[in-house]
Design a protein around this motif. Structure first.
Motif, PDB file in Angstrom:
ATOM      1  N   ASP A 176     -88.411  23.742 -37.680  1.00 39.73           N
ATOM      2  CA  ASP A 176     -87.633  23.320 -36.865  1.00 39.73           C
ATOM      3  C   ASP A 176     -86.848  21.979 -37.285  1.00 39.73           C
ATOM      4  OD1 ASP A 176     -88.073  25.279 -35.117  1.00 39.73           O
ATOM      5  OD2 ASP A 176     -89.437  23.943 -33.649  1.00 39.73           O
ATOM      6  N   GLU A 177     -87.724  20.909 -37.783  1.00 38.34           N
ATOM      7  CA  GLU A 177     -87.150  19.513 -38.155  1.00 38.34           C
ATOM      8  C   GLU A 177     -86.121  19.954 -39.295  1.00 38.34           C
ATOM      9  OE1 GLU A 177     -87.783  17.496 -36.426  1.00 38.34           O
ATOM     10  OE2 GLU A 177     -89.766  17.747 -35.559  1.00 38.34           O
ATOM     11  N   GLY A 178     -86.348  21.189 -40.214  1.00 37.97           N
ATOM     12  CA  GLY A 178     -85.295  21.144 -41.289  1.00 37.97           C
ATOM     13  C   GLY A 178     -84.198  21.782 -40.539  1.00 37.97           C
ATOM     14  N   VAL A 238     -94.429   9.871 -31.983  1.00 38.63           N
ATOM     15  CA  VAL A 238     -93.239  10.183 -32.745  1.00 38.63           C
ATOM     16  C   VAL A 238     -92.181  10.866 -32.305  1.00 38.63           C
ATOM     17  CG1 VAL A 238     -92.014  10.328 -35.222  1.00 38.63           C
ATOM     18  CG2 VAL A 238     -94.558   9.609 -35.048  1.00 38.63           C
ATOM     19  N   ASP A 239     -92.565  12.398 -31.903  1.00 40.56           N
ATOM     20  CA  ASP A 239     -91.309  13.087 -31.362  1.00 40.56           C
ATOM     21  C   ASP A 239     -90.913  12.612 -29.988  1.00 40.56           C
ATOM     22  OD1 ASP A 239     -92.805  15.191 -33.446  1.00 40.56           O
ATOM     23  OD2 ASP A 239     -90.670  16.185 -33.002  1.00 40.56           O
ATOM     24  N   GLY A 240     -91.982  12.093 -29.348  1.00 41.50           N
ATOM     25  CA  GLY A 240     -91.903  11.449 -28.067  1.00 41.50           C
ATOM     26  C   GLY A 240     -90.954  10.631 -28.029  1.00 41.50           C
ATOM     27  N   GLU A 291     -86.153  21.282 -28.822  1.00 36.68           N
ATOM     28  CA  GLU A 291     -87.085  21.528 -29.749  1.00 36.68           C
ATOM     29  C   GLU A 291     -87.823  20.164 -29.703  1.00 36.68           C
ATOM     30  OE1 GLU A 291     -84.791  25.124 -32.250  1.00 36.68           O
ATOM     31  OE2 GLU A 291     -85.245  23.300 -33.113  1.00 36.68           O
ATOM     32  N   GLU A 292     -87.468  19.219 -29.469  1.00 36.79           N
ATOM     33  CA  GLU A 292     -88.404  17.976 -29.720  1.00 36.79           C
ATOM     34  C   GLU A 292     -89.466  17.895 -28.669  1.00 36.79           C
ATOM     35  OE1 GLU A 292     -88.212  17.167 -32.764  1.00 36.79           O
ATOM     36  OE2 GLU A 292     -86.212  16.230 -33.237  1.00 36.79           O
ATOM     37  N   SER A 293     -88.803  18.077 -27.494  1.00 38.83           N
ATOM     38  CA  SER A 293     -89.545  18.228 -26.205  1.00 38.83           C
ATOM     39  C   SER A 293     -90.876  19.224 -26.446  1.00 38.83           C
ATOM     40  CB  SER A 293     -88.956  18.069 -24.969  1.00 38.83           C
ATOM     41  OG  SER A 293     -88.260  19.455 -24.697  1.00 38.83           O
TER      42      SER A 293
END
Ligand SMILES: [Fe+2]
Ligand SMILES: [Fe+2]
Lengths: 250, 358
Positions: free
Chosen positions: B95-97, B149-151, B178-180
Motif C-alpha cells: 500500500d505504501e508503494g 507512525v501511521d497514526g 488506507e492509513e487508518s
C-alpha cells in the motif's frame, strides 16, 4: 493413504509458500515501483494459496496442526517444495524467469486439480488457477521483453535460463505418492503434463529470442525433502520468531 | 505514510518568490478568487509559479517518504511470525508503494517527471520523512509503526484532503483511508502481543519507548520555529499548525496507550483537566535536527537501498524501452499484437492488480 494425501498437499502448499518468501524479499527494492508492487502482489497470492493448502493439509492429517504450525515449525527435511523456488532471487531477470517456469507449471497443475475428488482441493485449484494465469502472463511478458531487449538483457536472460533450467527436471518427476494420488483421483501425476508445459515454455522462449537449454542428468529433490544449501538460511528467517518464542501467540 | 519536515529544508527558497514566474494579474485574480471560494485548482489551470513549485516539492517529498517508508517495515516481512501477519504486513508495505505511485503521478501533473524526482531523492536534494531513519529492531516495531507512525501520518494528512490542488487532494483521500486501516492493524498486532507472554510485553514497551518521541517529531518544529506563510494556509497546504496537530495526536494516542497497557516514555505526560488536553514533555530537537540532516541511525542505509534498487534496475528499464521501440518499429501503424508490451514512457509496466492487494 491419508499420509500420502497429507504429503501430497504439503508439496502443493510448500512451493507457493517458499516462493512467496523469496518474492517478498523484493519488496522495496524492485527496478521500478510498478514491478515492486506486482511482485508483492504475486507473493500475496502465493501466501494465500499456501494458507488454504496448509490448513487443508492439517485437517487431512488430523493431528491438530494449523497453517502456522505447518508453515513455521517443521524440520527442513519435512518441507516438500520444489527446489527451484528456494534458490536465491538473483537479479530481476532470474526472478521473472523462475516465476515464468513455475507459473507455467502451476497453471497446468491447477487446471487438472480443478476436478480432484478432494473437493476442497478442487476449490483451491479453481481459485488459484486465476492467480497463476496472471502470474504466467506477467512473467512471460517480462521474459519476452528482457530476452528481446538489449544485448545486456538478452545475455542476462540467457544466463538466468541456463542456471534455472536444470531445476526444471524435478517439476516432472513422479514417485509413489504422485502415482497413488493420481490413481485415487485426488492428484495428478506431473509427468502427464510435461508436454503441455514444454509447449508454453518453448513458445515464449522463442519469442524472447532465447535458446532453450539442453536437459541435464541433474534432478533436484526438494519435493522429497532433500533441499539445497539455501533452504536452511531461508528457514532461519522464516522460522525465527516461532522458534525463538515457542508457543507465543502473534 | 508521511512526513514532517517538508517545509523545512528549503525554507528560504520557499519564501523567496520564484524567479521568472510569469506574472499575470488577471489570471492571478481569477486564481485567488477560486481559492477563496474553496474550489480546486486542476492541472490544466493557470497557477502562480511559486504555487507550482511548492506543491512539486511537497508532493514529491511526500512520495519519497512513502517509498523510503517501505524499507524499515520491509525489514520484517521475511520474519513475520504467522502467515496472516506476513500477508498483512506485505499488503501494508505494498500500500505504501501504491501511495508513492499516486503521489508521483499527482506531482507529474505539475510538469515534473518521475525520473527527475528520483534524481532529487538519490542525490539527497529532496528530503523524506526522517522517521524512516530509525531502525526496526523487533517485531513489535511493526505494530508500533502502524499505531504511532501511521497514526501521526493520518493527523498530518487529513487536512490535506481539502488542499486546493485537486490531484493532490484526491490522492490524499484515497491514502488516508488506507492509513487508518494500517493504524488499526498496528494496534491489533500490539494488543495481541500485550495479551501474550511477558517477553512479548517487554518487546512492545521497548518499541514504544523507541518510537514515541520520533513520532512526535513527525509534526515538525514548534510553531514559533517554523515560519508558515499565510500562503500555505491560503493554499490549503498547511491548515493546522504543527503544534496543534501534535497536541491532537497526543490527545488521541495517550488513552490508546492506556488501553494497550503500555507506558508512554514521558514523565511529564498528564491530563490537564482544566484545558481538557494532555500536557507533555520537551522534545529533543537536537536529535530531530541530527536525523533531518543525515545523521540518524539509518539515513545512509535507506538512501543506499533506494539508490541501489534504482541502479540495479537500470538494465531492466533500458531493455523494456528497447523492446517497446522494437515493437513500435514492427508495427508502425500503432497496432500491436495481443501480447503487446504496455506503453513505455516513464514506466515500463502498468500495475496489474490481482487478488492480493488490500
Ligand atoms: Fe502511506
Ligand atoms: Fe501507511
Amino acid at each position: 493413504m491419508t499420509n500420502q494425501h497429507f504429503i501430497y498437499l504439503l508439496r502443493l502448499a510448500d512451493s507457493p509458500l517458499i516462493l512467496a518468501q523469496r518474492l517478498s524479499e523484493w519488496c522495496g527494492h524492485g527496478p521500478v515501483l510498478e514491478e515492486d508492487l506486482a511482485l508483492s502482489n504475486m507473493a500475496l497470492d502465493l501466501i494465500g494459496q499456501a494458507r488454504l493448502l496448509l490448513t487443508h493439509a492439517g485437517r487431512v492429517e488430523s493431528r491438530d496442526r494449523d497453517e502456522d504450525q505447518l508453515a513455521f515449525l517443521r524440520m527442513e527435511n519435512k518441507y516438500r517444495n520444489l527446489t527451484i523456488v528456494e534458490l536465491p532471487n538473483g537479479d530481476f531477470g532470474q526472478t521473472v524467469t523462475r516465476n515464468f517456469l513455475f507459473s507455467a507449471y502451476q497453471v497446468e497443475l491447477w487446471k487438472r486439480l480443478q476436478i480432484s475428488t478432494d473437493t476442497e482441493l478442487a476449490a483451491i485449484a479453481a481459485k488459484s488457477i486465476k492467480e497463476s494465469t496472471y502470474h504466467l502472463s506477467h512473467s512471460a511478458e517480462w521474459v519476452i521483453r528482457l530476452g528481446d531487449g538489449t544485448e545486456e538483457s538478452h545475455l542476462r536472460m540467457q544466463t538466468a535460463l541456463d542456471q534455472l533450467w536444470p531445476y526444471s527436471a524435478e517439476l516432472f518427476t513422479s514417485d509413489d505418492t504422485d502415482r497413488s494420488m493420481a490413481e485415487s483421483g485426488i492428484g495428478v501425476d506431473p509427468s502427464a503434463f510435461k508436454t503441455d508445459w514444454q509447449s508454453t515454455v518453448s513458445q515464449v522462449i522463442g519469442e524472447a529470442t532465447l535458446t532453450l537449454p539442453a536437459d541435464t542428468p541433474f534432478v533436484s529433490s526438494g519435493k522429497a525433502g532433500q533441499h539445497s544449501e539455501h533452504m536452511g538460511h531461508l528457514l532461519g528467517e522464516l522460522q525465527y520468531l516461532q522458534r525463538t518464542f515457542p508457543g507465543a501467540q502473534w | 505514510m508521511y512526513t514532517q519536515s517538508m517545509d523545512l529544508p528549503q525554507k528560504k527558497e520557499q519564501s523567496a518568490s520564484a524567479p521568472g514566474a510569469p506574472e499575470n494579474p488577471e489570471y492571478q485574480r481569477e486564481f485567488d478568487a477560486r481559492l477563496a471560494q474553496g474550489e480546486f485548482i486542476e492541472a490544466k489551470d493557470w497557477m502562480p509559479e511559486a504555487y507550482r513549485k511548492t506543491l512539486i516539492r511537497q508532493i514529491s517529498q511526500h512520495a519519497h517518504s512513502e517509498i523510503v517508508g517501505m524499507l524499515p517495515e520491509g525489514n520484517w516481512i521475511t520474519r513475520a511470525p504467522t502467515l496472516k501477519r506476513k500477508a498483512i504486513l506485505l499488503a501494508k508495505v505494498q500500500d505504501e508503494g501504491g501511495h508513492g505511485l499516486y503521489l508521483y503521478s499527482a506531482a507529474e501533473t505539475l510538469g515534473i517527471s518521475r525520473d527527475e524526482m528520483f534524481e532529487a531523492l538519490h542525490t539527497g536534494k529532496a528530503k523524506y520523512s526522517s522517521i524512516f531513519n530509525y531502525p526496526t529492531l523487533t517485531w513489535a516495531d511493526i505494530g508500533v509503526i502502524g499505531w504511532l507512525v501511521d497514526g501521526a501520518a493520518i493527523m498530518n494528512q487529513i487536512p490535506l484532503c481539502r488542499c486546493s490542488y485537486g490531484p493532490y487532494a484526491r490522492a490524499m483521500v484515497r491514502i488516508c483511508k488506507e492509513e487508518s486501516f494500517h493504524q488499526r492493524q498496528g494496534f491489533d498486532l500490539l494488543m495481541t502481543m500485550m495479551q501474550g507472554t511477558n517477553e512479548q510485553r517487554v518487546m512492545v514497551q521497548d518499541a514504544v519507548n523507541r518510537w514515541w518521541w520520533p513520532s512526535l517529531m513527525m509534526f515538525g518544529p514548534h510553531d514559533s520555529e517554523s515560519t508558515h506563510s499565510e500562503r500555505g494556509k491560503q493554499w490549503g497546504i498547511k491548515r493546522i499548525s504543527n503544534d496543534d496537530l501534535r497536541q491532537k495526536f497526543v490527545d488521541a494516542t495517550a488513552p490508546q496507550a492506556d488501553i494497550l497497557g503500555v507506558t508512554l516514555p514521558d514523565p511529564n505526560l498528564k491530563w490537564n483537566e482544566k484545558q481538557e488536553r494532555y500536557e507533555f514533555g520537551n522534545i529533543d530537537w537536537d536529535e530531530f535536527w541530527n536525523v533531518v540532516n543525515g545523521n540518524g541511525h539509518c539515513n545512509r542505509e535507506r538512501l543506499a537501498a533506494r539508490v541501489s534498487a534504482w541502479q540495479d534496475g537500470e538494465w531492466v528499464r533500458e531493455a523494456a524501452l528497447a523492446h517497446a521501440n522494437k515493437r513500435a518499429a514492427k508495427h508502425p501503424d500503432g497496432r500491436v499484437g495481443e501480447q503487446a508490451a504496455p506503453s513505455m514512457e516513464t514506466a515500463p509496466m502498468q500495475t496489474a492488480p490481482t487478488a492480493g492487494s488490500t
